[in-house]
Design a protein around this motif. Structure first.
Motif, mmCIF file in Angstrom:
data_model
loop_
_atom_site.group_PDB
_atom_site.id
_atom_site.type_symbol
_atom_site.label_atom_id
_atom_site.label_comp_id
_atom_site.label_asym_id
_atom_site.label_seq_id
_atom_site.Cartn_x
_atom_site.Cartn_y
_atom_site.Cartn_z
ATOM 1 N N ASN A 44 0.862 -1.179 0.000
ATOM 2 C CA ASN A 44 0.000 0.000 0.000
ATOM 3 C C ASN A 44 0.905 1.238 0.000
ATOM 4 O O ASN A 44 1.922 1.267 0.697
ATOM 5 N N ILE A 45 0.526 2.250 -0.766
ATOM 6 C CA ILE A 45 1.392 3.415 -0.962
ATOM 7 C C ILE A 45 0.710 4.683 -0.475
ATOM 8 O O ILE A 45 -0.421 4.987 -0.859
ATOM 9 N N THR A 46 1.428 5.426 0.371
ATOM 10 C CA THR A 46 1.019 6.774 0.756
ATOM 11 C C THR A 46 2.061 7.754 0.236
ATOM 12 O O THR A 46 3.264 7.542 0.427
ATOM 13 N N ILE A 47 1.602 8.798 -0.436
ATOM 14 C CA ILE A 47 2.488 9.845 -0.941
ATOM 15 C C ILE A 47 2.277 11.109 -0.119
ATOM 16 O O ILE A 47 1.146 11.569 0.041
ATOM 17 N N ILE A 48 3.361 11.660 0.409
ATOM 18 C CA ILE A 48 3.333 12.997 1.001
ATOM 19 C C ILE A 48 3.952 13.941 -0.023
ATOM 20 O O ILE A 48 5.044 13.678 -0.536
ATOM 21 N N HIS A 49 3.252 15.018 -0.361
ATOM 22 C CA HIS A 49 3.747 15.921 -1.399
ATOM 23 C C HIS A 49 3.446 17.363 -1.006
ATOM 24 O O HIS A 49 2.463 17.640 -0.332
#
Length: 458
Positions: A44-49
């Motif tokens: 599972n992927i979480t992106i902080i941007h």
């Protein structure tokens, strides 16, 4: 899928990775590609941007996204040198990043964070939260080693050498010459050097390093890295062989460039693009223009708005030039680069020697003319010319006579045939690398095993 693959897949499906890209196009693309690669492996992927330079989020419904309200405006960035932009981003991102990661860390499913190596401050945040941190280096291994050697090179006096000594070899770091040592346009070079030291120190403290490269290209450099760093390295590139970068482009791609190429002869066109960040003065743009015109070769030229400070687009190019090249030149603001490089009409690529562009050109077997503007591009262009022999380096910078000569050498000369042969040989090795049995394929498996060994999910 074998039993090992099935067990890894089942395990990774319960694990979350938090990725934090640097908000520059050349850094966003590989991080988003990496996110897709690891998502495909079951994570599972979480992106902080940052809100600044954020790509179209609707392209990634399979990721969880958290935005940092960095408060940086386009005007601040356009009037500030790169080193100051990075400092500005650091100052405004460290607090919000710490808060978001702290909230996410209450979920024990987080295996690790993967941040751009330039975000050195994330190492301390990760340590405080007891979360492993892996860094992504978006440059070549060779250029990273050059960055790591900067204190040594400074002590040896290379950074203070005179203009007349620029072609002297860097004895401790072949194949570099003094002019190839990474440099940045800045009013405060000491602060930039301190920044590089912090990046390298934080990378040494990380749990691992991911490189967008492949073993057959940088085997010597990877061996040297292993001698100087105890951190495990995972060369799993080129990333775009798994997933295209088009969905994370910050620029609107002009697809008329493809229809124009459709009308050109096979391998007749040189494609010219200096990336998403490089800038030049007006007189240099004119040197590029007349070098292209005088070469008498068909060309597709990307002139990005902002390439020349203070200009809107093509108004600084003379009517004489535009009329002269109207039947064999085509100019766009941005192009779908991977599609362009794979087009049968393309016979060469004049590049700024950014690492993403270099890999994309190798993947398509397109020989290069190599310019460089700052940083890792200096190192990459030297390797392409001297070590891999897949490009022709413009040693004088942007000067119309050398440009004209280099284009003719590459497109219709004997030297171009040799360079083309070398890059096609390298392309064959690259084609095998991400496939079963290839070096990048095995390295990716090793990375997945490494990540899943960090923590046991509840």
């Amino acid at each position: 899928m074998d039993n090992h693959g099935q067990s890894i897949q089942q395990y990774t499906e319960r694990r979350r990775l938090v990725l934090f890209p640097l908000p520059l196009q050349g850094h966003i693309n590989p991080m988003i590609q990496l996110a897709n690669i690891l998502h495909d492996k079951g994570f599972n992927i979480t992106i902080i941007h940052t809100k600044y330079s954020c790509p179209n989020l609707s392209n990634y419904p399979h990721f969880t996204l958290h935005l940092i309200p960095d408060g940086i405006s386009a005007s601040e960035v356009s009037t500030t040198e790169l080193a100051s932009v990075l400092k500005l981003l650091e100052d405004r991102c460290i607090g919000p990043f710490r808060d978001i990661l702290s909230q996410l860390s209450s979920d024990d499913s987080i295996a690790c964070i993967i941040t751009d190596a330039i975000w050195y401050f994330t190492q301390e945040v990760a340590d405080n939260l007891k979360i492993p941190r892996i860094v992504l280096r978006t440059s070549s291994v060779g250029s990273f080693l050059a960055y790591a050697a900067m204190p040594l090179l400074q002590d040896k006096g290379y950074l203070s050498m005179k203009d007349s000594e620029m072609d002297e070899p860097v004895v401790e770091f072949p194949p570099l010459k003094v002019r190839d040592i990474p440099r940045f346009e800045t009013h405060d070079p000491e602060r930039v050097n301190q920044y590089l030291v912090k990046i390298v120190e934080a990378t040494k403290k990380a749990s691992g390093i991911i490189f967008n490269t492949f073993k057959e290209l940088e085997e010597t450099e990877l061996a040297k890295l292993g001698e100087e760093f105890t951190v495990p390295a995972f060369p799993i590139g080129p990333f775009h062989k798994y997933f295209s970068a088009s969905s994370s482009s910050l620029w609107t791609q002009d697809r008329t460039s493809i229809s124009w190429l459709d009308a050109q002869a096979t391998k007749s066109v040189i494609y010219v693009s200096f990336g998403s960040v490089a800038t030049m003065h007006e007189e240099k743009l004119n040197e590029v223009a007349w070098g292209l015109a005088n070469s008498e070769q068909p060309f597709l030229w990307v002139v990005r708005p902002g390439l020349v400070h203070g200009s809107e687009w093509l108004e600084i190019l003379s009517k004489e030039f535009l009329e002269l090249i109207s039947k064999r030149g085509y100019i766009v603001k941005w192009a779908p680069q991977q599609e362009v490089l794979s087009h049968p009409a393309i016979g060469g690529f004049w590049t700024h020697s950014g690492w993403n562009s270099t890999l994309e050109s190798i993947c398509e077997g397109v020989p290069m003319i190599c310019s460089q503007f700052y940083g890792d591009q200096m190192v990459n262009s030297r390797y392409m010319n001297d070590t891999w022999k897949i490009g022709i380096k413009l040693e004088k910078g942007l000067e119309r006579v050398e440009i004209e000569t280099a284009i003719r050498k590459l497109m219709v000369g004997k030297e171009g045939e040799d360079v083309r042969r070398n890059i096609m040989s390298l392309k064959e090795k690259l084609d095998h690398s991400p496939k079963p049995g290839g070096s990048s394929y095995q390295s990716l498996d090793n990375l997945v095993d490494f990540i899943t060994s960090f923590r046991t999910p509840v």
